[in-house]
Design a protein around this motif. Structure first.
Motif, PDB file in Angstrom:
ATOM      1  N   LEU A 187       0.841  -1.196   0.000  1.00  0.00           N
ATOM      2  CA  LEU A 187       0.000   0.000   0.000  1.00  0.00           C
ATOM      3  C   LEU A 187       0.871   1.238   0.000  1.00  0.00           C
ATOM      4  O   LEU A 187       1.789   1.364   0.817  1.00  0.00           O
ATOM      5  N   LEU A 188       0.559   2.181  -0.889  1.00  0.00           N
ATOM      6  CA  LEU A 188       1.118   3.525  -0.829  1.00  0.00           C
ATOM      7  C   LEU A 188      -0.015   4.446  -0.402  1.00  0.00           C
ATOM      8  O   LEU A 188      -1.018   4.577  -1.100  1.00  0.00           O
ATOM      9  N   TYR A 189       0.155   5.076   0.786  1.00  0.00           N
ATOM     10  CA  TYR A 189      -0.875   5.963   1.334  1.00  0.00           C
ATOM     11  C   TYR A 189      -0.390   7.401   1.219  1.00  0.00           C
ATOM     12  O   TYR A 189       0.717   7.731   1.661  1.00  0.00           O
ATOM     13  N   THR A 190      -1.216   8.266   0.630  1.00  0.00           N
ATOM     14  CA  THR A 190      -0.799   9.642   0.347  1.00  0.00           C
ATOM     15  C   THR A 190      -1.652  10.674   1.075  1.00  0.00           C
ATOM     16  O   THR A 190      -1.675  11.839   0.682  1.00  0.00           O
ATOM     17  N   GLY A 191      -2.324  10.273   2.142  1.00  0.00           N
ATOM     18  CA  GLY A 191      -3.195  11.196   2.858  1.00  0.00           C
ATOM     19  C   GLY A 191      -2.500  12.047   3.902  1.00  0.00           C
ATOM     20  O   GLY A 191      -3.156  12.852   4.573  1.00  0.00           O
ATOM     21  N   LEU A 192      -1.188  11.891   4.063  1.00  0.00           N
ATOM     22  CA  LEU A 192      -0.402  12.683   5.001  1.00  0.00           C
ATOM     23  C   LEU A 192       0.621  13.510   4.234  1.00  0.00           C
ATOM     24  O   LEU A 192       0.871  13.271   3.049  1.00  0.00           O
ATOM     25  N   GLN A 193       1.226  14.469   4.911  1.00  0.00           N
ATOM     26  CA  GLN A 193       2.258  15.281   4.277  1.00  0.00           C
ATOM     27  C   GLN A 193       3.402  14.404   3.782  1.00  0.00           C
ATOM     28  O   GLN A 193       3.956  14.628   2.697  1.00  0.00           O
ATOM     29  N   THR A 194       3.762  13.392   4.573  1.00  0.00           N
ATOM     30  CA  THR A 194       4.758  12.406   4.164  1.00  0.00           C
ATOM     31  C   THR A 194       4.039  11.138   3.723  1.00  0.00           C
ATOM     32  O   THR A 194       3.349  10.517   4.536  1.00  0.00           O
ATOM     33  N   PRO A 195       4.143  10.732   2.462  1.00  0.00           N
ATOM     34  CA  PRO A 195       3.494   9.478   2.038  1.00  0.00           C
ATOM     35  C   PRO A 195       4.024   8.294   2.841  1.00  0.00           C
ATOM     36  O   PRO A 195       5.148   8.331   3.366  1.00  0.00           O
ATOM     37  N   VAL A 196       3.218   7.251   2.936  1.00  0.00           N
ATOM     38  CA  VAL A 196       3.576   6.060   3.702  1.00  0.00           C
ATOM     39  C   VAL A 196       3.497   4.842   2.794  1.00  0.00           C
ATOM     40  O   VAL A 196       2.493   4.625   2.104  1.00  0.00           O
ATOM     41  N   LEU A 197       4.562   4.041   2.790  1.00  0.00           N
ATOM     42  CA  LEU A 197       4.584   2.772   2.071  1.00  0.00           C
ATOM     43  C   LEU A 197       4.514   1.641   3.084  1.00  0.00           C
ATOM     44  O   LEU A 197       5.365   1.536   3.968  1.00  0.00           O
ATOM     45  N   LEU A 198       3.504   0.800   2.965  1.00  0.00           N
ATOM     46  CA  LEU A 198       3.387  -0.399   3.788  1.00  0.00           C
ATOM     47  C   LEU A 198       3.709  -1.594   2.905  1.00  0.00           C
ATOM     48  O   LEU A 198       2.896  -1.999   2.062  1.00  0.00           O
ATOM     49  N   ALA A 199       4.910  -2.119   3.060  1.00  0.00           N
ATOM     50  CA  ALA A 199       5.365  -3.272   2.286  1.00  0.00           C
ATOM     51  C   ALA A 199       5.688  -4.392   3.269  1.00  0.00           C
ATOM     52  O   ALA A 199       6.856  -4.738   3.499  1.00  0.00           O
ATOM     53  N   VAL A 200       4.651  -4.916   3.876  1.00  0.00           N
ATOM     54  CA  VAL A 200       4.757  -5.939   4.921  1.00  0.00           C
ATOM     55  C   VAL A 200       4.444  -7.285   4.278  1.00  0.00           C
ATOM     56  O   VAL A 200       3.311  -7.530   3.846  1.00  0.00           O
ATOM     57  N   ALA A 201       5.432  -8.140   4.205  1.00  0.00           N
ATOM     58  CA  ALA A 201       5.296  -9.394   3.465  1.00  0.00           C
ATOM     59  C   ALA A 201       4.426 -10.396   4.215  1.00  0.00           C
ATOM     60  O   ALA A 201       4.493 -10.513   5.437  1.00  0.00           O
ATOM     61  N   ASP A 202       3.612 -11.119   3.460  1.00  0.00           N
ATOM     62  CA  ASP A 202       2.917 -12.277   4.004  1.00  0.00           C
ATOM     63  C   ASP A 202       3.892 -13.450   4.087  1.00  0.00           C
ATOM     64  O   ASP A 202       4.854 -13.519   3.308  1.00  0.00           O
ATOM     65  N   PRO A 203       3.664 -14.379   5.020  1.00  0.00           N
ATOM     66  CA  PRO A 203       4.595 -15.502   5.183  1.00  0.00           C
ATOM     67  C   PRO A 203       4.405 -16.534   4.075  1.00  0.00           C
ATOM     68  O   PRO A 203       3.468 -17.323   4.096  1.00  0.00           O
ATOM     69  N   SER A 204       5.285 -16.492   3.092  1.00  0.00           N
ATOM     70  CA  SER A 204       5.202 -17.439   1.987  1.00  0.00           C
ATOM     71  C   SER A 204       6.536 -17.426   1.259  1.00  0.00           C
ATOM     72  O   SER A 204       7.461 -16.704   1.606  1.00  0.00           O
ATOM     73  N   THR A 205       6.617 -18.199   0.205  1.00  0.00           N
ATOM     74  CA  THR A 205       7.822 -18.191  -0.618  1.00  0.00           C
ATOM     75  C   THR A 205       7.729 -17.135  -1.709  1.00  0.00           C
ATOM     76  O   THR A 205       8.622 -17.019  -2.540  1.00  0.00           O
TER      77      THR A 205
END
Length: 251
Positions: free
Chosen positions: A47-65
């Motif tokens: 997820l790239l969230y742009t609702g704040l002055q500083t954008p936020v990237l949530l790149a949290v991996a699911d447990p898999s290969t």
């Protein structure tokens, strides 16, 4: 790689491992959804969230290969020049050739079902208290936390005062009655008032605010902050995943 614009499809992807994605699930709410960009590929979702002055990237991996690193690499050209990230290790490794990463800690995502009580000395705070909130955040996190005034709109912020001075606080990064999740943030105690149970009091009161409105409350905490982890564990929070917290700037 594909952009996923259907909310139900995004929800199905995130709820496979909800403890890893509470922030993103909360952003499915109408209040946050217009500022989101969800991307899926290689078995992972970011997820790239742009609702704040500083954008936020949530790149949290699911447990898999599957490969979050491959997804981040494919998305590099779409990233802003500066953003704040919650990153799996392979996401961070894919960013490093292209971005400087100012890492401020390894963060544990923790969650609990909201069933707590509020002390009488915990009071509501908000935009009228902004100067005090910023001063407390600076005193509690001199190396830099992640607070922006826009966050006060996300949900309740509570604090504790001593002789009129704001000495402890906590708030909400995101919450959704529709998605039935809330994620707390900016929990801080002034160094001169620590070891008095104030962080626990604020956190417990925030959970009590959400009791009946959400099914799960989450938060993030630096794994090096042993007293805070002990505090949250004492309130019933358990760890779901660890990520790298970093401010990122394109090289």
């Amino acid at each position: 790689m594909q952009v996923v614009a259907d909310r139900d499809e995004v929800r199905a992807l995130l709820t496979r491992h909800p403890g890893r994605h509470l922030l993103a699930i909360g952003d499915l709410d109408d209040a946050f959804w217009p500022h989101t960009r969800f991307v899926h590929g290689w078995g992972q979702t970011l997820l790239l969230y742009t609702g704040l002055q500083t954008p936020v990237l949530l790149a949290v991996a699911d447990p898999s290969t599957s490969s979050m690193g491959s997804l981040v690499t494919a998305f590099l050209a779409e990233l802003p020049d500066r953003f704040y990230g919650h990153l799996s290790e392979e996401a961070a490794e894919s960013l490093r050739p292209h971005f400087t990463l100012d890492v401020h800690g390894i963060l544990a995502y923790m969650s609990v079902k909201p069933a707590h009580t509020a002390r009488e000395d915990v009071v509501a705070i908000g935009t009228a208290d902004l100067a005090e909130i910023q001063a407390l955040q600076q005193a509690a996190n001199p190396d830099g936390g992640f607070f922006e005034p826009e966050m006060l709109r996300a949900g309740p912020y509570l604090g504790v005062r001593r002789d009129g001075e704001l000495v402890a606080m906590g708030g909400t990064h995101t919450w959704s009655a529709t998605e039935r999740v809330a994620v707390l943030g900016n929990i801080a105690t002034h160094p001169a008032h620590r070891r008095q149970g104030l962080a626990a009091a604020v956190t417990s009161a925030l959970c009590a605010r959400f009791s009946g409105a959400v099914d799960v409350v989450g938060l993030t905490v630096d794994v090096a902050n042993t007293p805070a982890i002990r505090c949250y564990a004492g309130l019933g929070f358990t760890e779901d995943v660890r990520v790298i917290g970093a401010r990122c700037a394109r090289i």
